[in-house]
Design a protein around this motif. Structure first.
Motif, PDB file in Angstrom:
ATOM      1  N   TYR A 289       0.708  -1.005  -0.191  1.00 47.44           N
ATOM      2  CA  TYR A 289      -0.001   0.113  -0.107  1.00 47.44           C
ATOM      3  C   TYR A 289       0.980   1.262  -0.049  1.00 47.44           C
ATOM      4  O   TYR A 289       1.948   1.067   0.451  1.00 47.44           O
ATOM      5  CB  TYR A 289      -1.052  -0.079   1.063  1.00 47.44           C
ATOM      6  CG  TYR A 289      -0.324  -0.345   2.417  1.00 47.44           C
ATOM      7  CD1 TYR A 289      -0.150  -1.510   3.069  1.00 47.44           C
ATOM      8  CD2 TYR A 289       0.279   0.829   3.068  1.00 47.44           C
ATOM      9  CE1 TYR A 289       0.294  -1.603   4.405  1.00 47.44           C
ATOM     10  CE2 TYR A 289       0.959   0.688   4.550  1.00 47.44           C
ATOM     11  CZ  TYR A 289       1.060  -0.819   4.905  1.00 47.44           C
ATOM     12  OH  TYR A 289       1.593  -0.781   6.398  1.00 47.44           O
ATOM     13  N   LYS A 290       0.463   2.295  -0.531  1.00 44.56           N
ATOM     14  CA  LYS A 290       1.058   3.623  -0.369  1.00 44.56           C
ATOM     15  C   LYS A 290       0.123   4.488   0.096  1.00 44.56           C
ATOM     16  O   LYS A 290      -0.937   4.559   0.022  1.00 44.56           O
ATOM     17  CB  LYS A 290       1.844   3.981  -1.658  1.00 44.56           C
ATOM     18  CG  LYS A 290       0.860   4.306  -2.860  1.00 44.56           C
ATOM     19  CD  LYS A 290       1.641   4.986  -3.894  1.00 44.56           C
ATOM     20  CE  LYS A 290       0.947   5.681  -4.950  1.00 44.56           C
ATOM     21  NZ  LYS A 290      -0.260   5.651  -5.604  1.00 44.56           N
ATOM     22  N   PHE A 291       0.728   5.674   0.706  1.00 48.68           N
ATOM     23  CA  PHE A 291      -0.004   6.509   1.326  1.00 48.68           C
ATOM     24  C   PHE A 291      -0.355   7.608   0.638  1.00 48.68           C
ATOM     25  O   PHE A 291       0.362   8.060  -0.394  1.00 48.68           O
ATOM     26  CB  PHE A 291       0.782   7.105   2.712  1.00 48.68           C
ATOM     27  CG  PHE A 291       0.929   6.186   3.705  1.00 48.68           C
ATOM     28  CD1 PHE A 291      -0.139   5.463   4.304  1.00 48.68           C
ATOM     29  CD2 PHE A 291       2.211   5.906   4.125  1.00 48.68           C
ATOM     30  CE1 PHE A 291       0.178   4.622   5.421  1.00 48.68           C
ATOM     31  CE2 PHE A 291       2.562   5.072   5.362  1.00 48.68           C
ATOM     32  CZ  PHE A 291       1.318   4.346   5.668  1.00 48.68           C
ATOM     33  N   ASP A 292      -1.823   8.154   0.669  1.00 52.25           N
ATOM     34  CA  ASP A 292      -2.224   9.110  -0.081  1.00 52.25           C
ATOM     35  C   ASP A 292      -2.415  10.353   0.792  1.00 52.25           C
ATOM     36  O   ASP A 292      -3.386  10.549   1.448  1.00 52.25           O
ATOM     37  CB  ASP A 292      -3.555   8.641  -0.590  1.00 52.25           C
ATOM     38  CG  ASP A 292      -4.452   9.884  -1.410  1.00 52.25           C
ATOM     39  OD1 ASP A 292      -3.494  10.972  -1.673  1.00 52.25           O
ATOM     40  OD2 ASP A 292      -5.502   9.722  -1.498  1.00 52.25           O
ATOM     41  N   MET A 293      -1.196  11.055   1.095  1.00 50.45           N
ATOM     42  CA  MET A 293      -1.296  12.071   1.961  1.00 50.45           C
ATOM     43  C   MET A 293      -1.996  13.369   1.349  1.00 50.45           C
ATOM     44  O   MET A 293      -1.726  13.679   0.195  1.00 50.45           O
ATOM     45  CB  MET A 293       0.195  12.513   2.379  1.00 50.45           C
ATOM     46  CG  MET A 293       0.610  11.271   2.973  1.00 50.45           C
ATOM     47  SD  MET A 293       2.515  11.430   3.374  1.00 50.45           S
ATOM     48  CE  MET A 293       2.820  10.927   1.833  1.00 50.45           C
ATOM     49  N   LEU A 549       5.341  11.837   7.796  1.00 52.95           N
ATOM     50  CA  LEU A 549       4.946  10.841   6.768  1.00 52.95           C
ATOM     51  C   LEU A 549       5.986  10.313   5.395  1.00 52.95           C
ATOM     52  O   LEU A 549       6.341   9.186   5.408  1.00 52.95           O
ATOM     53  CB  LEU A 549       3.456  10.756   6.334  1.00 52.95           C
ATOM     54  CG  LEU A 549       2.521  10.482   7.294  1.00 52.95           C
ATOM     55  CD1 LEU A 549       1.136  10.911   6.743  1.00 52.95           C
ATOM     56  CD2 LEU A 549       2.447   9.082   7.626  1.00 52.95           C
ATOM     57  N   CYS A 554       6.590   8.592  12.445  1.00 56.53           N
ATOM     58  CA  CYS A 554       5.220   8.921  13.020  1.00 56.53           C
ATOM     59  C   CYS A 554       5.008   9.600  14.383  1.00 56.53           C
ATOM     60  O   CYS A 554       5.808   9.082  15.111  1.00 56.53           O
ATOM     61  CB  CYS A 554       4.399   7.735  12.821  1.00 56.53           C
ATOM     62  SG  CYS A 554       5.097   6.453  13.836  1.00 56.53           S
ATOM     63  N   ASN A 592      -7.748  11.759   6.965  1.00 51.76           N
ATOM     64  CA  ASN A 592      -7.034  10.833   6.057  1.00 51.76           C
ATOM     65  C   ASN A 592      -5.677  10.751   6.591  1.00 51.76           C
ATOM     66  O   ASN A 592      -4.947   9.508   6.446  1.00 51.76           O
ATOM     67  CB  ASN A 592      -7.124  11.393   4.577  1.00 51.76           C
ATOM     68  CG  ASN A 592      -6.449  10.674   3.704  1.00 51.76           C
ATOM     69  OD1 ASN A 592      -6.747   9.735   3.198  1.00 51.76           O
ATOM     70  ND2 ASN A 592      -5.298  11.055   3.186  1.00 51.76           N
ATOM     71  N   ASN A 593      -4.829  11.804   6.669  1.00 56.43           N
ATOM     72  CA  ASN A 593      -3.663  11.933   7.034  1.00 56.43           C
ATOM     73  C   ASN A 593      -3.441  11.180   8.509  1.00 56.43           C
ATOM     74  O   ASN A 593      -2.469  10.454   8.608  1.00 56.43           O
ATOM     75  CB  ASN A 593      -2.914  13.241   7.009  1.00 56.43           C
ATOM     76  CG  ASN A 593      -3.006  13.976   5.937  1.00 56.43           C
ATOM     77  OD1 ASN A 593      -3.000  13.239   4.644  1.00 56.43           O
ATOM     78  ND2 ASN A 593      -2.755  15.327   5.649  1.00 56.43           N
ATOM     79  N   CYS A 596      -3.257   7.559   7.905  1.00 59.68           N
ATOM     80  CA  CYS A 596      -1.903   7.005   7.471  1.00 59.68           C
ATOM     81  C   CYS A 596      -1.051   7.081   8.473  1.00 59.68           C
ATOM     82  O   CYS A 596      -0.242   6.123   8.806  1.00 59.68           O
ATOM     83  CB  CYS A 596      -1.412   8.123   6.258  1.00 59.68           C
ATOM     84  SG  CYS A 596      -2.369   8.233   4.921  1.00 59.68           S
ATOM     85  N   LYS A 600       1.035   3.949   9.654  1.00 60.08           N
ATOM     86  CA  LYS A 600       2.569   3.835   9.968  1.00 60.08           C
ATOM     87  C   LYS A 600       2.976   3.333  11.392  1.00 60.08           C
ATOM     88  O   LYS A 600       4.031   2.938  11.474  1.00 60.08           O
ATOM     89  CB  LYS A 600       3.266   5.076   9.689  1.00 60.08           C
ATOM     90  CG  LYS A 600       4.488   5.242   9.564  1.00 60.08           C
ATOM     91  CD  LYS A 600       4.902   5.944   8.415  1.00 60.08           C
ATOM     92  CE  LYS A 600       5.250   5.016   7.349  1.00 60.08           C
ATOM     93  NZ  LYS A 600       5.615   5.615   5.937  1.00 60.08           N
ATOM     94  N   MET A 623      -7.874   3.939   0.794  1.00 61.15           N
ATOM     95  CA  MET A 623      -7.118   4.155   1.906  1.00 61.15           C
ATOM     96  C   MET A 623      -8.064   3.439   2.942  1.00 61.15           C
ATOM     97  O   MET A 623      -7.649   2.888   4.011  1.00 61.15           O
ATOM     98  CB  MET A 623      -7.120   5.464   2.191  1.00 61.15           C
ATOM     99  CG  MET A 623      -5.847   6.142   2.692  1.00 61.15           C
ATOM    100  SD  MET A 623      -4.298   5.615   1.867  1.00 61.15           S
ATOM    101  CE  MET A 623      -3.424   4.954   2.934  1.00 61.15           C
TER     102      MET A 623
END
Lengths: 817, 201
Positions: A289-293, A549, A554, A592-593, A596, A600, A623
């Motif tokens: 997965y990758k974070f959508d910040m 991030l 974190c 959302n952040n 994430c 993390k 997400m």
């Protein structure tokens, strides 16, 4: 009739031909259920314990040929053809020619052939044999001896479980059984956590304990853990499972349990057992997965600039004519300066929020001549400048200005200083000598005027005839971005940190481009906003969170103040207590952040909470699905499962494996074929799949693991403590791998040696040959020289006797090598 | 003699009730069904003082049960030791005292006297519910008695000549002086019973 028979024949051929040619692929869907009753006693339910395979055949004949093969075997890889596997609810989907056939097969039950016949939906009821539950063959021992299990772990959640068998005649009605499990960190053997104990009372024990506690269970600290079941002398088996939040998600944990039994008088059994091994199963470990910040819109969260009083000063210098209170006409700067001063003052007087505080005007005269008249002159000069100022400033402004006019005569020492600075040390020394002799400035002046160098000295006098003007004023205004930036760069150069207002930080956020410096700014703004307002500034916090991030750090406390978990919505606008201003609760970007951030931090529980707050928009979908999936909700939420599964080929395998069912394993095996063979993860996952096939998959698992290790050796460490792989298999594979590696290395070394030896030999040969060639060449050269000498001699002789013809001697180059 | 005994017993009872009783962990009331079968109302209090020890004090009495010319009142303190560590559960052994005054007529002989005895009891407490027990007890003890026996014929007391002589001399009739004084030891069953116990707290 005969006449038409050929037409019929033709028609028949035509139809048959068409039948053979028209092979269209269609998508067939359907559901396969068990026509017999399952464990729960319900018929027509999907198979849960067995994988249901749907084999796809292009022709019916082909299917019929393979039917017996499929019928006799179990598992997928019996025939070379495509197959589909039913999911948990028994549904399947496949591509098949519309005149092809499907063979359905489950477990050991007879396979069933079904012609497609152009249908799109084929539902099937198979006669599953009466499914026996997984039978654990237990040889009953007379002692309490639980078997360690490999527990599952998702993120920072550890799910230890076990079954405690209590053999007969261990328990008693007048005894209490206490099982106290505790979690151990495998890296340092520290006890991390005590789980909830299990307490089983015998009936007698329970009742008399109630009496002993004075008929108030509150007096018994173990009461909350007493099970309803009563301890007896019969054989018992106690199931236990718990969920523990672990502090270091990168370590492995095991679980021990103290089992204790006591009666009215004494503890008659007490022992520690390991009940969960250090081999944790982490099905989500390889999830990609990758974070959508998401950054906040800075213009939405711009801080209002606060005006501040700022002390500023302006200064000019004017020079004057000798002995006069008029400006020196030879110096053009004077006019400019006076004009600039007047303009500035006008500007200040008219400017909004500006108040002029102080004027300091200092008029000076040069030292030549009589001191008293000099002082008067200086005063006149001051008056001149003051008049220039007062003429333009309104009275009400002037009335509030502190004016401090001063008239002074510069001493000869100043002249000496100026000359010394101009490398006229000798004259300066002489002037100093004069000053030393007398203190009276008039005498000093007279003495110096008589000196030879006086013309030289005179050149320095005009500079001393001047008026200095200094104005201090307060401006009540905000700084421009340029000014802020200038201050910031100055700070960067000097290294002395200063405080900024939040709007200044806002401007700096927009101006600074370096990510490291930006993060520092975010942190400073964040800290300062807490100090200033008692709560962090959302923009700084969010920017800081994103910055963290991005570099895999974190801190879950950053964004928590902006989130209200009781509200399951985002972007809620609330009025503040004042009734006018509003604030936004749960801004979508921040939630959302924070999601994430929790992922993390391996805190998937809280990440799931954030996911529940986020709305179901398409951009949030992935997400949210990841968070809920990592939080362990994939088993209950089909949409989450499917979303994550479809997000990448690796995730498809991971999710199928996470189901931990036969059907899941079969689907994973199928999905694994699509994985990139160059990636070590592929082979690791394949090893897990093979390992789940039991003894049959042993060799495959070993091969796959070795391949994975050869690609990336970090997987050795992962495999060593992975509960998804058989411990013995991993150990022997690692041994084999290292052995093979060693052998390959030896072989390579040998080959290298051989190559080197060959090279050395070749070099030697080449050197020898070179030497031989050199020798030959030398010999040849000698020969040539000799020939040349001879020739020369002959020529000389010929000169003497030209009639004689010189003999020609030739050397061949063929010999030369 | 009897007065002293009564005082002693009262003192003992006080100690049991207030002295040791203050540490009580459990308090139970109980009654013996066998006594009731003999139409003798009875009740006792039992207190747990230590994890293995409890103290019981009880009283009983009757008046002409089943038409017998019998009247008896008495009390029975007892200290019990519980073997398995939990009081009022399972086996115990008890050391008890019995004190009683009695009066009965039988075969023309009138008995009137006091008894004091020491006995050993064995018992088993059967738990029925957390608050209810049934306790079976049996034991034996040595009992000292002191009584006045009078015989009568045709509704006339037969007394010894000395008393009669004295009465005629003084002109006063002292009924107590009729009859003969007897005293002695009896080995007899002690504390036989089926008790119903209710644990108060």
């Amino acid at each position: 009739m005969k006449r038409y028979s050929w037409i019929l024949l033709l028609l028949a051929f035509a139809l048959c031909g068409q039948d053979a040619v028209a092979q269209r692929m269609t998508t067939v869907q359907g559901r396969v259920v068990n026509s017999k009753k399952n464990k729960a006693g319900k018929a027509m339910m999907p198979f849960t314990d067995e994988a249901v395979f749907v084999y796809i055949f292009n022709t019916i004949a082909d299917a019929q040929d393979n039917l017996s093969k499929i019928d006799g075997a179990q598992g997928a890889a019996v025939v070379e053809c495509n197959f589909a596997v039913c999911d948990q609810s028994g549904n399947y989907e496949c591509q098949v020619p519309d005149n092809g056939a499907l063979i359905f097969k489950v477990g050991m039950a007879p396979a069933k052939l079904e012609k497609v016949d152009g249908r799109n939906i084929i539902n099937m009821a198979l006669e599953g044999e009466i499914m026996l539950a997984n039978i654990d063959v237990v040889a009953y021992v007379q002692e309490i001896q639980p078997k360690p299990k490999a527990a599952e772990r998702i993120g920072n959640k550890f799910f230890p479980y076990n079954t405690f068998p209590i053999p007969p005649h261990n328990g008693r009605p007048n005894a209490r059984l206490i099982i106290q499990p505790f979690i151990i960190d495998c890296t340092n053997d520290d006890t991390v956590n005590y789980c909830k104990p299990i307490v089983l009372d015998g009936q007698d024990y329970h009742d008399t304990q109630y009496r002993l506690m004075g008929f108030n269970w509150k007096h018994d600290p173990l009461y909350p853990y007493i099970q309803r079941r009563r301890l007896t002398a019969e054989r018992m088996s106690i199931d236990w499972a718990d969920t523990i939040t672990i502090p270091h998600p990168d370590r492995n944990y095991s679980c021990y349990a103290t089992i204790q039994m006591e009666d009215f008088t004494s503890i008659f059994f007490k022992k520690d057992f390991q009940i969960v091994t250090c081999h944790n199963r982490q099905p989500m470990r390889f999830l990609e997965y990758k974070f959508d910040m998401r950054p906040l819109d800075p213009y939405k969260y711009k801080e209002v600039a606060k005006r501040e009083k700022r002390n500023t000063s302006a200064a000019i210098q004017l020079t004057f004519e000798v002995g006069k209170a008029t400006l020196d006409p030879n110096n053009p700067e004077n006019e400019q300066n006076i004009a600039a001063l007047q303009n500035k003052l006008k500007e200040l007087a008219a400017g909004e929020g500006v108040s002029i505080k102080e004027f300091h005007i200092t008029g000076t005269a040069s030292p030549e001549g009589i001191y008293k008249s000099n002082i008067d002159l200086a005063k006149k000069r001051v008056d001149f400048v003051q008049q220039q100022i007062t003429s333009i400033l309104p009275k009400y402004v002037l009335a509030r200005v502190y004016q401090n006019p001063q008239a002074i005569v510069n001493g000869w020492a100043k002249v000496a200083d100026a000359m010394e600075a101009d490398e006229q040390e000798e004259i300066a020394e002489k002037i100093r000598g004069v000053i030393k002799n007398t203190k009276n400035m008039d005498i000093q002046g007279a003495t110096i005027a008589k000196m030879e160098e006086y013309p030289e000295i005179q050149k320095y006098l005009p500079v001393l005839r001047s008026v200095k003007y200094d104005c201090k004023y307060e401006i009540f205004r905000e700084l421009s971005p340029e000014e802020i930036w200038a201050r910031y760069t100055e700070e960067q150069q000097t290294g002395v940190e200063r405080k900024y207002a939040l709007y200044e930080y806002w401007n700096l956020f927009m101006l600074e481009k370096d990510s490291v410096k930006l993060e520092k700014l975010y942190k400073r703004a964040y800290d300062e906003s807490i100090e200033l307002n008692g709560q962090p500034w959302i923009l700084a916090a969010n920017n800081l969170a994103i910055s963290y991030l991005k570099r895999d750090t974190c801190d879950v406390t950053l964004l928590e103040p902006f989130i209200d978990r009781r509200m399951k919505h985002v972007n809620m606008v609330r009025k503040n207590i004042d009734g006018f201003t509003t604030r936004t609760i749960n801004p979508e970007e921040v939630v959302n952040n924070q999601l994430c951030m929790y992922i993390k931090a391996y805190d998937f529980d809280n990440a799931s909470v954030m996911a529940q707050i986020l709305p179901n928009t398409p951009e949030n979908q992935l997400m949210k699905a990841f968070a809920l999936c990592l939080g362990g909700y994939y088993k209950s939420d089909k949409q989450v499962f499917e979303t994550v599964k479809n997000s990448s080929p690796v995730n498809e395998v991971v999710m199928d494996l996470a189901l931990d069912t036969k059907a899941g394993n079969a689907m994973a095996a199928k999905a694994a074929q699509k994985l990139d063979p160059e990636s070590p993860v592929t082979w690791y996952l394949k090893a897990i799949i093979a390992n789940r096939g039991g003894d049959m998959g042993y060799i495959d698992a070993t091969q796959n693991l070795k391949k994975c290790f050869s690609m990336d050796e970090k997987y050795i460490k992962i495999a060593e403590t992975d509960g998804d792989l058989d411990e013995d298999m991993v150990a022997s594979t690692i041994d084999e791998y290292l052995e093979e590696k060693k052998m390959t290395a030896e072989l390579n070394a040998q080959m290298e040696e051989q190559r080197k030896a060959e090279e050395a030999e070749a070099a030697k040969k080449a050197a020898e040959e070179a030497a031989a060639a050199a020798e030959l060449e030398a010999a040849q050269k000698a020969l040539e020289e000799e020939a040349a000498k001879k020739k020369a001699a002959e020529e000389a002789a010929a000169k003497k006797a030209p009639a004689r013809k010189a003999p020609v001697k030739r050397t061949t180059t063929a010999k030369k090598k | 003699m009897i007065c002293i005994n009564k005082r002693l017993l009262t003192a003992l009872m006080m100690i049991v009730l207030f002295g040791i009783g203050a540490k009580a962990q459990l308090l139970a009331v109980k009654t013996n069904a066998l006594y009731w079968a003999g139409l003798s109302p009875n009740a006792s209090i039992e207190m747990v003082t230590k994890s293995r020890i409890s103290v019981e004090v009880g009283a009983f009495g009757n008046n002409k049960p089943y038409g017998y010319d019998l009247k008896m009142t008495g009390f029975q303190p007892q200290v019990k030791y519980w073997f398995n560590g939990r009081p009022m559960t399972r086996e115990f052994v008890g050391l008890g005292i019995i004190g009683a005054t009695y009066h009965w007529d039988e075969h023309g002989i009138n008995h009137k006297g006091d008894a004091l005895g020491l006995g050993l009891t064995f018992g088993y407490a059967l738990k029925i519910t957390p608050r209810i027990n049934v306790e079976f007890t049996a034991g034996a003890g040595q009992i000292y008695f002191h009584e006045l026996r009078k015989t009568y014929d045709d509704d006339k007391w037969t007394t010894n000549p000395d008393v009669e002589k004295a009465e005629t001399l003084t002109g006063m009739v002292d009924e107590d002086k009729y009859g003969d004084h007897y005293q002695g030891w009896n080995f007899m069953p002690f504390n036989l019973g089926v008790h119903f116990v209710y644990i108060l707290k």
